[in-house]
Design a protein around this motif. Structure first.
Motif, short mmCIF file in Angstrom:
data_model
loop_
_atom_site.label_atom_id
_atom_site.label_comp_id
_atom_site.label_asym_id
_atom_site.label_seq_id
_atom_site.Cartn_x
_atom_site.Cartn_y
_atom_site.Cartn_z
N GLY A 186 -1.00 8.49 4.37
CA GLY A 186 -1.35 9.56 3.44
C GLY A 186 -1.89 8.99 2.14
N LYS A 187 -1.87 9.82 1.10
CA LYS A 187 -2.31 9.37 -0.21
C LYS A 187 -1.67 10.23 -1.29
N TYR A 226 8.25 4.48 1.98
CA TYR A 226 6.80 4.27 1.99
C TYR A 226 6.41 3.15 1.03
N THR A 227 5.22 2.63 1.27
CA THR A 227 4.63 1.61 0.42
C THR A 227 3.26 2.09 -0.05
N PHE A 229 9.16 2.35 -1.77
CA PHE A 229 9.65 3.55 -2.43
C PHE A 229 10.22 4.51 -1.37
N SER A 230 10.96 5.48 -1.84
CA SER A 230 11.53 6.47 -0.92
C SER A 230 11.48 7.85 -1.56
N GLY A 231 11.44 8.86 -0.72
CA GLY A 231 11.40 10.25 -1.18
C GLY A 231 11.83 11.18 -0.06
N SER A 242 1.59 4.31 3.02
CA SER A 242 2.04 4.25 4.41
C SER A 242 3.55 4.42 4.41
N GLY A 243 4.04 5.33 5.26
CA GLY A 243 5.47 5.63 5.27
C GLY A 243 6.06 5.61 6.66
N THR A 244 7.39 5.59 6.71
CA THR A 244 8.12 5.60 7.98
C THR A 244 9.29 6.56 7.88
N ILE A 245 9.43 7.36 8.91
CA ILE A 245 10.56 8.29 9.01
C ILE A 245 11.38 7.92 10.23
#
Length: 343
Positions: A114-115, A269-270, A279-281, A317-320
C-alpha cells in the motif's frame, strides 16, 4: 610267485599314494575355486537426461522428447522405479527444498502492499465568501503551509463596493431608519466582513477597493485552484488544505484475501523510504466495495505523524497474522508446493 606278490604290493602302494596326492591337489583347487566371488550379471537401466522419470531396461529414445536414453549410473533396487533421485548439490542448484507435511497452528501470514495517503477527515476547502476578482494572492504553491487567520488573497468586488456605499447612506439616516443600518451590516457580515472593518468604513466615510480573504484553518496546501486575476464566484474554492499531523496507511487487499482480514487486525509494516524500522497499527476501516478493475479493496490504518515523518505517497509493505477459524488442527503444506492446474 614272490615277485608277483611284491609287484602287486608296489602297485597298490603307488595307487594309494597317487590317490592321496590327487585328493590333496584337486581338493585344494576346488576350494580355491569356491572361494572366488560369484559374478552376477548387472542389469542396466536406461533413462532420459531431461525426463528422469523414464526408466527402461534397454537403450532407445525418450518417449516424451525423443532424446537418446543414457545408462543410469547407479541403480538402487531399494528406490521406487518412479522416484527421482538427485544429489545434494543438484538439489541446491535446482532450488529444491523439502518440507515435512503436518498439522499447522492455524496462523496464516498475509502480505499487503500500500501507500501513505492524506487523512481525508482533515482536508478543508478554503472558499471565498466575496464574489470578485483576485487583485493579490499570497498562496503560491502546493505544499505551502498556511496558518489560521493568515491573509491568503485580496479581492476587488463591485457588489461589495456598492454595499459599502449603502452602509454609509444607512448610517446617515440611522436615527430615522435604524433597521436599515442593521440589515446592511448583516449583509456585509455574510460576506465575512468583520465588525472592525465595518466600523472603520463608517468612521472614515470611505469605501475600500480590496477586501482580504483570511485562512479559516491551518495546514498544508494539497491543491491550488486559482491564480492572480481570476474572477471568483461566491463560495468558489481557492485551495484545499490538509492537516498532516495524522495520515492514513491504505493497504491493498485482494479479493482472495478478503476472508482473512477484518477490522481490528494488527498490521506490522515497513516504509520503503525509512529503512531499518518496523511500525505497527490497527485496521480501523475496510472498504465495503471492491474495485471492479483491480479486484482489490482498501484497508485503512490511521497513524500519528509527529514531525511529518510519514509523507503522502510513500510505499509501505505490511504483514497480517490471521488465525484460521475453528479449533481442529489442519493439514498444511507450503504454498509453493502446490501446483495449480486451473481445476
Amino acid at each position: 610267485m614272490n615277485i608277483n606278490k611284491k609287484s602287486t604290493i608296489l602297485i597298490v602302494i603307488a595307487l594309494f599314494v597317487g590317490m592321496l596326492l590327487g585328493a590333496l591337489f584337486f581338493g585344494k583347487s576346488h576350494k580355491e575355486v569356491d572361494k572366488k566371488p560369484k559374478v552376477e550379471s548387472k542389469v542396466e537401466v536406461w533413462t532420459c537426461s531431461m525426463h528422469p522419470q523414464i526408466r527402461q531396461s534397454e537403450p532407445g529414445n525418450c518417449p516424451i522428447c525423443g532424446m537418446e536414453l543414457i545408462p543410469l549410473e547407479s541403480a538402487n533396487n531399494d528406490i521406487d522405479p518412479q522416484a527421482i533421485s538427485m544429489s545434494e548439490s543438484a538439489m541446491i542448484i535446482a532450488g529444491i527444498s523439502t518440507y515435512k507435511v503436518g498439522s499447522s497452528n492455524g496462523i496464516k501470514d498475509i502480505t499487503l502492499n500500500g501507500k501513505i495517503e492524506v487523512n481525508e477527515k482533515t482536508v478543508y476547502s478554503q472558499s471565498s465568501h466575496i464574489p470578485g476578482r483576485i487583485e493579490k494572492i499570497q498562496v503560491y504553491f502546493v505544499g505551502e503551509y498556511v496558518k489560521k487567520g493568515q491573509v491568503v488573497a485580496y479581492i476587488y468586488s463591485p457588489e461589495l463596493a456598492s454595499t459599502q456605499q449603502e452602509l454609509l447612506e444607512a448610517y446617515s439616516v440611522k436615527d430615522i431608519q435604524p433597521q436599515l443600518l442593521e440589515s446592511v451590516k448583516i449583509k456585509l457580515k455574510n460576506w465575512k466582513v468583520s465588525d472592525a472593518t465595518i466600523n472603520n468604513i463608517i468612521s472614515s466615510g470611505k469605501t475600500q477597493d480590496r477586501f482580504p480573504i483570511y485562512a479559516d484553518v491551518s495546514g498544508y496546501i494539497i491543491k491550488k485552484n486559482v491564480e492572480l486575476g481570476d474572477y471568483l464566484q461566491k463560495g468558489q474554492t481557492l485551495y484545499e488544505v490538509a492537516d498532516l499531523s495524522t495520515v492514513w496507511v491504505l493497504f491493498e487487499v485482494y479479493e482472495s484475501d478478503m476472508s482473512w482480514i477484518k477490522k481490528g487486525d494488527k498490521v506490522n509494516y515497513t516504509v520503503a523510504s525509512i529503512p531499518g524500522e518496523t511500525f505497527s497499527g490497527t485496521i480501523t476501516y475496510i472498504d465495503p466495495f471492491i474495485n471492479p478493475m483491480t479486484r482489490i479493496a482498501k484497508a485503512r490504518v490511521e497513524i500519528s505523524n509527529s514531525g511529518l515523518k510519514f509523507k503522502p505517497e510513500m510505499f509501505v509493505s505490511g504483514t497480517i497474522k490471521s488465525k484460521i477459524n475453528g479449533n481442529k488442527p489442519s493439514l498444511s503444506v507450503p504454498k509453493t508446493a502446490v501446483m495449480w492446474t486451473g481445476k
